[in-house]
Design a protein around this motif. Sequence first.
Motif, short mmCIF file in Angstrom:
data_model
loop_
_atom_site.label_atom_id
_atom_site.label_comp_id
_atom_site.label_asym_id
_atom_site.label_seq_id
_atom_site.Cartn_x
_atom_site.Cartn_y
_atom_site.Cartn_z
N ARG A 49 0.86 -1.18 0.00
CA ARG A 49 0.00 0.00 0.00
C ARG A 49 0.89 1.22 0.00
O ARG A 49 2.10 1.14 0.23
N VAL A 50 0.29 2.34 -0.26
CA VAL A 50 1.01 3.62 -0.27
C VAL A 50 0.51 4.43 0.90
O VAL A 50 -0.69 4.51 1.16
N GLN A 51 1.45 5.05 1.61
CA GLN A 51 1.08 5.91 2.72
C GLN A 51 1.71 7.27 2.48
O GLN A 51 2.91 7.40 2.26
N LEU A 52 0.86 8.29 2.48
CA LEU A 52 1.30 9.66 2.29
C LEU A 52 1.22 10.40 3.62
O LEU A 52 0.19 10.37 4.30
N ASP A 53 2.30 11.06 4.00
CA ASP A 53 2.34 11.84 5.22
C ASP A 53 2.37 13.32 4.87
O ASP A 53 3.19 13.76 4.06
N ASN A 54 1.50 14.10 5.49
CA ASN A 54 1.51 15.55 5.36
C ASN A 54 2.11 16.09 6.66
O ASN A 54 1.44 16.14 7.69
N HIS A 55 3.36 16.48 6.59
CA HIS A 55 4.07 16.92 7.79
C HIS A 55 3.54 18.25 8.33
O HIS A 55 3.76 18.58 9.49
N SER A 57 0.30 19.14 8.58
CA SER A 57 -0.93 18.95 9.37
C SER A 57 -0.95 17.63 10.14
O SER A 57 -1.95 17.30 10.76
N ASP A 58 0.14 16.89 10.10
CA ASP A 58 0.22 15.58 10.76
C ASP A 58 -0.86 14.62 10.26
O ASP A 58 -1.24 13.69 10.96
N ALA A 59 -1.37 14.86 9.07
CA ALA A 59 -2.39 13.97 8.49
C ALA A 59 -1.70 12.87 7.68
O ALA A 59 -0.65 13.09 7.08
N LYS A 60 -2.32 11.71 7.69
CA LYS A 60 -1.81 10.59 6.91
C LYS A 60 -2.93 10.09 6.00
O LYS A 60 -4.08 10.08 6.39
N LEU A 61 -2.53 9.70 4.84
CA LEU A 61 -3.48 9.15 3.87
C LEU A 61 -2.94 7.79 3.43
O LEU A 61 -1.82 7.70 2.95
N ASP A 62 -3.73 6.76 3.63
CA ASP A 62 -3.32 5.40 3.27
C ASP A 62 -4.19 4.88 2.14
O ASP A 62 -5.41 5.03 2.16
N SER A 63 -3.54 4.22 1.19
CA SER A 63 -4.31 3.51 0.16
C SER A 63 -4.74 2.17 0.74
O SER A 63 -4.31 1.77 1.81
N THR A 64 -5.57 1.48 0.00
CA THR A 64 -5.97 0.14 0.44
C THR A 64 -4.84 -0.84 0.12
O THR A 64 -4.02 -0.60 -0.77
N TRP A 65 -4.79 -1.93 0.86
CA TRP A 65 -3.81 -2.97 0.60
C TRP A 65 -4.16 -3.65 -0.72
O TRP A 65 -5.30 -4.00 -0.94
#
Length: 132
Positions: A49-55, A57-65
């Motif tokens: 999966r892909v995980q995107l971190d927005n430093h 806003s401390d938000a994380k966005l994960d794709s599905t496995w």
Amino acid sequence: MTVGSIFFDLEKAFDSISHSLLINKLPQYGILGKSKLLIESYLTNRFQRVQLDNHLSDAKLDSTWMKVKCGVPQGSILSPLFFILYINDLPKAIMSNVTPIIFTDDTNILITRQVAKELKEDLILTFNQVSK
């Protein structure tokens, strides 16, 4: 004497390896039994999966496995070996009077002929055979 060459540099070559084709080729190289099962286990049933971190806003966005359907793990010492086993039978797919030089994802095919027209025809034929 005229000489021609075809140079192949396969883009994302390690990502394009079919697990089933590679596993089916292993017995040709004497890889059987537990060794074959170990390699099969290593290649199959992998997920990513892909995980995107927005430093900011401390938000994380994960794709599905998603199941990995082809390719070998990047950075593994085994990946170049698996790729060589995968394409090692390439010379069987081309004319017998040409010289393939295979090194991982860089492949060169040398052709020599007496007549330039024959060289051109053989270059085209060989390119088509390798492309298939």
